[in-house]
Design a protein around this motif. Structure first.
Motif, PDB file in Angstrom:
ATOM      1  N   LEU A 216       0.875  -1.174   0.000  1.00  0.00           N
ATOM      2  CA  LEU A 216       0.000   0.000   0.000  1.00  0.00           C
ATOM      3  C   LEU A 216       0.911   1.223   0.000  1.00  0.00           C
ATOM      4  O   LEU A 216       1.579   1.508   0.993  1.00  0.00           O
ATOM      5  N   PHE A 217       0.964   1.908  -1.118  1.00  0.00           N
ATOM      6  CA  PHE A 217       1.858   3.044  -1.302  1.00  0.00           C
ATOM      7  C   PHE A 217       1.004   4.312  -1.226  1.00  0.00           C
ATOM      8  O   PHE A 217       0.303   4.653  -2.176  1.00  0.00           O
ATOM      9  N   LEU A 218       1.075   4.998  -0.086  1.00  0.00           N
ATOM     10  CA  LEU A 218       0.210   6.147   0.162  1.00  0.00           C
ATOM     11  C   LEU A 218       1.043   7.427   0.173  1.00  0.00           C
ATOM     12  O   LEU A 218       2.024   7.538   0.912  1.00  0.00           O
ATOM     13  N   VAL A 219       0.620   8.395  -0.623  1.00  0.00           N
ATOM     14  CA  VAL A 219       1.295   9.688  -0.694  1.00  0.00           C
ATOM     15  C   VAL A 219       0.417  10.714   0.005  1.00  0.00           C
ATOM     16  O   VAL A 219      -0.807  10.699  -0.126  1.00  0.00           O
ATOM     17  N   ASP A 220       1.029  11.610   0.731  1.00  0.00           N
ATOM     18  CA  ASP A 220       0.301  12.606   1.515  1.00  0.00           C
ATOM     19  C   ASP A 220       0.084  13.878   0.695  1.00  0.00           C
ATOM     20  O   ASP A 220       1.040  14.465   0.182  1.00  0.00           O
ATOM     21  N   ASP A 221      -1.169  14.308   0.558  1.00  0.00           N
ATOM     22  CA  ASP A 221      -1.524  15.566  -0.120  1.00  0.00           C
ATOM     23  C   ASP A 221      -1.227  15.556  -1.613  1.00  0.00           C
ATOM     24  O   ASP A 221      -1.046  16.617  -2.213  1.00  0.00           O
ATOM     25  N   LEU A 222      -1.181  14.406  -2.241  1.00  0.00           N
ATOM     26  CA  LEU A 222      -0.950  14.346  -3.679  1.00  0.00           C
ATOM     27  C   LEU A 222      -2.263  14.588  -4.408  1.00  0.00           C
ATOM     28  O   LEU A 222      -3.232  13.865  -4.232  1.00  0.00           O
ATOM     29  N   GLY A 223      -2.301  15.621  -5.230  1.00  0.00           N
ATOM     30  CA  GLY A 223      -3.510  15.972  -5.945  1.00  0.00           C
ATOM     31  C   GLY A 223      -3.783  15.074  -7.140  1.00  0.00           C
ATOM     32  O   GLY A 223      -2.897  14.381  -7.645  1.00  0.00           O
ATOM     33  N   TRP A 224      -5.015  15.121  -7.614  1.00  0.00           N
ATOM     34  CA  TRP A 224      -5.473  14.266  -8.718  1.00  0.00           C
ATOM     35  C   TRP A 224      -4.673  14.503  -9.987  1.00  0.00           C
ATOM     36  O   TRP A 224      -4.406  13.578 -10.744  1.00  0.00           O
ATOM     37  N   THR A 225      -4.270  15.729 -10.235  1.00  0.00           N
ATOM     38  CA  THR A 225      -3.540  16.042 -11.468  1.00  0.00           C
ATOM     39  C   THR A 225      -2.054  16.240 -11.235  1.00  0.00           C
ATOM     40  O   THR A 225      -1.375  16.900 -12.036  1.00  0.00           O
ATOM     41  N   ASP A 226      -1.522  15.688 -10.160  1.00  0.00           N
ATOM     42  CA  ASP A 226      -0.101  15.863  -9.850  1.00  0.00           C
ATOM     43  C   ASP A 226       0.785  14.798 -10.479  1.00  0.00           C
ATOM     44  O   ASP A 226       1.979  14.730 -10.169  1.00  0.00           O
ATOM     45  N   LEU A 227       0.233  13.976 -11.345  1.00  0.00           N
ATOM     46  CA  LEU A 227       0.989  12.909 -11.997  1.00  0.00           C
ATOM     47  C   LEU A 227       0.855  13.046 -13.508  1.00  0.00           C
ATOM     48  O   LEU A 227      -0.174  13.501 -14.015  1.00  0.00           O
ATOM     49  N   GLY A 228       1.888  12.620 -14.214  1.00  0.00           N
ATOM     50  CA  GLY A 228       1.825  12.675 -15.665  1.00  0.00           C
ATOM     51  C   GLY A 228       0.661  11.891 -16.224  1.00  0.00           C
ATOM     52  O   GLY A 228      -0.018  12.336 -17.156  1.00  0.00           O
ATOM     53  N   CYS A 229       0.381  10.718 -15.656  1.00  0.00           N
ATOM     54  CA  CYS A 229      -0.700   9.882 -16.168  1.00  0.00           C
ATOM     55  C   CYS A 229      -2.077  10.442 -15.849  1.00  0.00           C
ATOM     56  O   CYS A 229      -3.089   9.951 -16.355  1.00  0.00           O
ATOM     57  N   TYR A 230      -2.133  11.487 -15.010  1.00  0.00           N
ATOM     58  CA  TYR A 230      -3.394  12.171 -14.724  1.00  0.00           C
ATOM     59  C   TYR A 230      -3.413  13.585 -15.302  1.00  0.00           C
ATOM     60  O   TYR A 230      -4.297  14.367 -14.982  1.00  0.00           O
ATOM     61  N   GLY A 231      -2.431  13.914 -16.117  1.00  0.00           N
ATOM     62  CA  GLY A 231      -2.507  15.163 -16.842  1.00  0.00           C
ATOM     63  C   GLY A 231      -1.451  16.202 -16.548  1.00  0.00           C
ATOM     64  O   GLY A 231      -1.410  17.238 -17.208  1.00  0.00           O
ATOM     65  N   SER A 232      -0.578  15.979 -15.554  1.00  0.00           N
ATOM     66  CA  SER A 232       0.425  17.001 -15.249  1.00  0.00           C
ATOM     67  C   SER A 232       1.448  17.101 -16.375  1.00  0.00           C
ATOM     68  O   SER A 232       1.926  16.091 -16.893  1.00  0.00           O
ATOM     69  N   ARG A 233       1.780  18.356 -16.708  1.00  0.00           N
ATOM     70  CA  ARG A 233       2.811  18.599 -17.705  1.00  0.00           C
ATOM     71  C   ARG A 233       4.040  19.256 -17.095  1.00  0.00           C
ATOM     72  O   ARG A 233       4.994  19.587 -17.813  1.00  0.00           O
ATOM     73  N   PHE A 234       4.018  19.439 -15.785  1.00  0.00           N
ATOM     74  CA  PHE A 234       5.169  20.064 -15.128  1.00  0.00           C
ATOM     75  C   PHE A 234       5.933  19.059 -14.269  1.00  0.00           C
ATOM     76  O   PHE A 234       7.158  19.084 -14.218  1.00  0.00           O
ATOM     77  N   TYR A 235       5.237  18.180 -13.577  1.00  0.00           N
ATOM     78  CA  TYR A 235       5.880  17.191 -12.726  1.00  0.00           C
ATOM     79  C   TYR A 235       6.223  15.949 -13.559  1.00  0.00           C
ATOM     80  O   TYR A 235       5.398  15.456 -14.331  1.00  0.00           O
ATOM     81  N   ASP A 236       7.426  15.453 -13.380  1.00  0.00           N
ATOM     82  CA  ASP A 236       7.865  14.252 -14.084  1.00  0.00           C
ATOM     83  C   ASP A 236       7.688  13.039 -13.182  1.00  0.00           C
ATOM     84  O   ASP A 236       8.321  12.955 -12.115  1.00  0.00           O
ATOM     85  N   THR A 237       6.841  12.099 -13.606  1.00  0.00           N
ATOM     86  CA  THR A 237       6.537  10.906 -12.792  1.00  0.00           C
ATOM     87  C   THR A 237       6.590   9.645 -13.656  1.00  0.00           C
ATOM     88  O   THR A 237       5.605   8.925 -13.785  1.00  0.00           O
ATOM     89  N   PRO A 238       7.722   9.335 -14.255  1.00  0.00           N
ATOM     90  CA  PRO A 238       7.782   8.183 -15.185  1.00  0.00           C
ATOM     91  C   PRO A 238       7.475   6.847 -14.529  1.00  0.00           C
ATOM     92  O   PRO A 238       6.868   5.968 -15.174  1.00  0.00           O
TER      93      PRO A 238
END
Length: 964
Positions: free
Chosen positions: A35-57
């Protein structure tokens, strides 16, 4: 005995001496669970959810290898409730754990009281870890817990291993950079907490590769403090520099539950138009409870934190592959709530420094509305990715709404384990969706938040999502909003009025659900003020200070930070009233005949002003004067440099930065001379030596260095250490000792016996400070003379008699060592101050009245005692002394000083006593930690100040020139 046994059990488990009794032999075929839980991570804070600024390969690859949920929700927009739901499968409302722990305190602007909550996840609740443990899993918790302290910690909730072993709160104890001050996490300079937690988690995998394990990797990241790893910060700073200029970096958000006809019921168009309005400038709780929400992902430190979390997942997956465990391991990746796109105003009078916006606003949740702390999608919609080779088709995208309660039954089902039969369960297994079923047999998802949030200033409320519809109900005025999330994911178009039948149906279901789970509702707040109070409760931490863990000792002096905040507000208010009242007669009476009580209310003041109390009412601003602004400068020097002891260079730089160098700079005599010496390159304490500054005993406002006494509550030795160089900027020998006299009184003011009368309190303080004056010095003889005259005077209203004796004895050629030079001498004004102190007998108004009428530099003694008595009374006590006025809490430093931040941006140059007091609290936080070696308990809001020798020693009486 039960408590002792539990403590022994905790210790034994933490060092691995025993295993839980219920552990059985692990089944070789059982899949591992992460169970990998991140604190305060927003819905669009990942590349696969639409972020174009944060790199999350690595996270993006996890989504390609598994299933990505588009409409996954946290059960709450703050952390503890969501975490409790993940581990129990129950809604926070059923658990009676609906707010972060220990929860936000009530403020007077709240019309409702925050609902009571459990202080921890109750031990009787069954956790996912306990169920897996009973089926032979080795269980490990790494990172953030925030579901209770040690008596309800991971080791008592089904975990075999807990790292860190001594920290249960929701934020990293000492930040993300080494030293971490967390037991079980070692490191060296340059280490980063997210990386070190990953190291420990990988060690757990390595140690348990031959048996099924449950790894709960609960990162503190990306929760504030927003502190990225330096190499990644540099990367994103360069990336931000390439972005186009953001014309509208923030938008305004209002309160939809403001009530019919309220001025804060703004439309989106109106809010957009207000962004450029001067009244809504700056970053604070704005008029009408409006706040700002970040509109772009461009924060280099936050981006670095996100990528560090991504690297963590990548390292975990790489280890699984290296150990040939990947195909036998389920990974569930999610967040506990939405991203922090709005600043934390747990302290409602917080003002965010414009230069530090990246520390206050983490991310943007666009296209979703709102942020952490909100029931809008930005606060509750989160990423959810599940990977399990052989069970989940790679590249699956699932649009069905799901929530945190579903994690528990999902992981059990995927592990092939039965759900305990008698366990209350609000969640449903997502296994059918992961196997290809299009929907779940569930009618709706619910939220219940009977609290005021630190992020948002909106009304408390609840919500329901059924199909594409989502309804929000607010508790202050009963407002509702209805949105069609398929057509309007940004929740811009409220359908409550156009589709009333849908709104009514969903509202009824929400109410029925609350009854079913026994949801606790809010009650009216008996202390409701009807306004936007910003009183001194919940004083936030200083973001620039490391707050180490400290166990309060039995003999420690324990003081409330919020109570002290209110006292500091009283200090500034009382000082301003007294200063401006005393100015009515400054320099008017230097020789006989002097004023008497009969002069009060007459037009015998400066420029024929009426001699009366000067009161500035709300809507106006207190101006600064040289008896208040010197202290303002010294507090600012400490705040600006993040120090408890100012150096000669810092004092010189502060003076030259904040004081005008032309003639009209409101400085007097010794201070003016010291300024010019510093302009020429000299530094304190040389600036007060007689050979450099012949006016060393004509210090006027320099007596107001007594604020250093307030910075060291109950510890005069520390206060004198802090005040030494500031005093020696322009005072020497007798003038220095007089300044120290005042510092000592202010230090002891926080520990004076409250059961004693006001007269007894000031007498006690004066007697303690008298010990600092060398008996052979004229200040000591002056003190003893005035004290004796007061005690022997049968008419305690006849203060004029003692004043006249002081004049005859001390303004000619004397036999006690004091030679009068001018009406602004330190000596004559020390004597005048003692007359007003003793005859005022602790009464604020009477003390200031006597000081104003006494003569000489009358605003100097009045400001000193106005500040001291104002501190002892607190702001409310000062206000009660003047019931006829609604006193202002605003202060304008720009009247006398320059180059300070605009604390209230809509009124440049203004500050407020609330904010000034808050910065004072941060100074004391640092003093308690660095100089007193004590601690600050931010949860309880207290200082723990170690026991120390409080004896006051006489100042050394030098025989020759001081050559410091």
């Amino acid at each position: 005995m039960k408590t002792l046994t539990r403590s022994i059990l905790i210790l034994a488990l933490s060092i691995g001496l025993i295993l839980p009794i219920s552990v059985q032999a692990g089944k070789p075929g059982s899949p591992n669970v992460i169970l990998f839980l991140v604190d305060d991570l927003g819905w669009t804070d990942l590349g696969c959810y639409g972020s174009r600024f944060y790199d999350t390969p690595n996270i993006d690859q996890l989504a390609r290898d598994g299933a990505r949920f588009t409409d996954a929700y946290a059960t709450c927009h703050v952390c503890s409730p969501s975490r409790a739901s993940i581990l129990t499968g129950q809604y926070p409302a059923r658990l009676k754990l609906t707010d972060w722990l220990p929860g936000r305190k009530d403020f007077s602007f709240q019309s409702l009281q925050n609902a009571p909550i459990h202080p921890a996840l109750p031990l009787e609740e069954t956790t996912l870890a306990e169920v897996l443990q009973e089926h032979g899993y080795r269980t490990g918790h790494f990172g953030k817990w925030h579901l209770g302290e040690a008596e309800a910690g991971p080791l008592l909730q089904g975990f075999d291993v807990q790292i860190p072993q001594d920290w249960f709160k929701g934020w990293p104890k000492a930040g993300y950079h080494h030293p971490f001050q967390l037991e079980g996490i070692s490191g060296e300079p340059g280490d980063y907490l997210t990386d070190r937690l990953t190291d420990e988690a990988i060690g757990f995998i390595q140690q348990n590769q031959d048996a099924p394990f449950f790894l709960y990797l609960s990162h503190f990241a990306v929760h504030d403090p927003i502190q990225g790893r330096s190499d990644l910060v540099s990367k994103y700073e360069e990336k931000r520099s390439a972005l186009p200029v953001d014309e509208k970096p923030f938008l305004l958000e209002g309160n939809p539950d403001a009530g019919a006809g309220s001025s804060s019921s703004f439309t989106a168009e109106q809010l957009a138009g207000l962004v450029d309005n001067e009244a809504y400038a700056g970053h604070r709780v704005l008029p009408n409870r409006l706040i700002k929400v970040k509109q772009r992902q461009d924060n280099p430190h936050f981006a670095a934190m996100v990528e560090s979390v991504d690297e963590s997942l990548g390292r975990i997956v790489a280890k699984l592959k290296a150990l040939d465990l990947e195909k036998d391991t389920i990974i569930l990746f999610t967040s506990d709530n939405g991203g922090m796109a709005a600043a934390n105003f747990g302290r409602p009078d917080r003002v965010v420094d414009p230069a530090k916006l990246d520390a206050a606003y983490a991310t943007s949740n666009l296209p979703l509305r709102g942020a952490k702390g909100w029931l809008y999608e930005g606060g509750i919609r989160v990423p959810l990715i599940v990977k399990s080779p052989g069970q989940v088709q790679p590249g699956t995208v699932i649009d069905e709404p799901v929530t945190s309660t579903d994690c528990f039954p999902t992981l059990l089902a995927m592990a092939g384990l039965p759900q305990p039969a008698d366990l209350p369960m609000d969640g449903v297994s997502l296994a059918p969706l992961l196997e290809g079923k299009p929907t779940l047999d569930r009618e709706a998802i619910y939220w219940h938040f009977p609290h005021y949030s630190n992020h948002g200033m909106q009304s408390p409320g609840g919500a329901i999502r059924q199909g594409n519809y989502k309804l929000l109900e607010y508790f202050e005025n009963g407002s509702v909003q209805l949105f069609d999330l398929e057509a309007d994911p940004g929740e811009e178009n409220d359908l409550a009025e156009t589709q009333p039948e849908v709104a009514t149906e969903l509202l009824e279901k929400l109410h029925q659900w609350r009854d079913t789970v026994g949801a606790v509702m809010m009650k009216p707040n008996p202390g409701f003020s009807g306004g936007d109070s910003t009183s001194g409760e919940d004083i936030p931490a200083d973001p620039e200070l490391n707050y180490p863990e400290y166990v309060c000792q039995e003999d420690d002096l324990v003081l409330s930070r919020s109570d002290y905040h209110e006292k500091l507000e009283g200090f500034w208010l009382g000082q301003c009233i007294a200063n401006w009242t005393g100015l009515r007669t400054e320099g008017v009476k230097k020789t006989a005949p002097f004023l008497t009580d009969k002069g009060w209310g007459t037009n015998q003041g400066r420029k024929k002003q009426k001699i009366e109390f000067v009161l500035v009412e709300e809507g106006e601003v207190w101006g600064s004067d040289d008896d208040t602004d010197i202290e303002y400068i010294y507090q600012s020097i400490l705040n600006e440099n993040n120090v408890s002891l100012a150096t000669p260079d810092q004092i010189r730089d502060g003076w030259l930065r904040h004081i005008k160098q032309e003639e009209n700079n409101f400085l007097w005599v010794s201070n003016e001379k010291a300024l010019h010496l510093m302009i020429d390159g000299m530094k304190p304490p040389q600036t007060s030596l007689p050979e450099n500054n012949e006016f060393y005993d004509q210090i006027d406002a320099q007596l107001t260095t007594e604020i250093f006494g307030l910075f060291a509550p109950g510890r005069p030795g520390v206060a004198l250490k802090m005040a030494h160089l500031p005093i020696r900027t322009s005072a020497y020998r007798e003038a220095e000792w007089i300044s120290e006299f005042y510092v000592i009184m202010h230090s002891f003011a926080s520990v004076v016996d409250p059961e004693k009368s006001a007269k007894e309190q000031v007498d006690w303080l004066a007697a303690k400070a008298r010990k600092r004056l060398p008996d052979a010095s004229y200040p000591a003889r002056m003190y003893d003379f005035i004290r004796e005259e007061y005690e022997n005077n049968p008419d305690k209203d006849n203060w004029e008699q003692t004043r006249d004796l002081l004049y005859r004895r001390h303004t000619g050629v004397t036999t006690d060592g004091y030679n009068y030079r001018s009406w602004f001498d330190a000596g004559i004004n020390f004597g005048a101050s003692l007359i007003s102190l003793f005859y005022g007998e602790g009464d604020f108004k009477r003390t200031i009245q006597i000081g104003t009428l006494c003569g000489w530099d009358s605003d100097n003694p009045t400001a000193t005692w106005g500040g001291l008595l104002g501190f002892m009374l607190g702001r409310e006590g000062v206000e009660r002394a003047f019931p006829e006025a609604n006193l202002s809490g605003l202060y304008n430093i720009s009247r006398t000083r320059i180059n300070f931040p605009d604390r209230t941006p809509d009124k440049p140059g203004d500050d407020s006593f609330e904010l000034m007091a808050q910065r004072g609290i941060h100074v004391i936080d640092r003093v308690v930690i660095e100089e007193m070696k004590g601690g600050v308990d931010l949860e309880k809001g207290t200082w723990c100040i170690p026991e120390a020798d409080m004896a006051v020693q006489p100042a050394p009486f030098p025989t020759g020139a001081d050559t410091e």
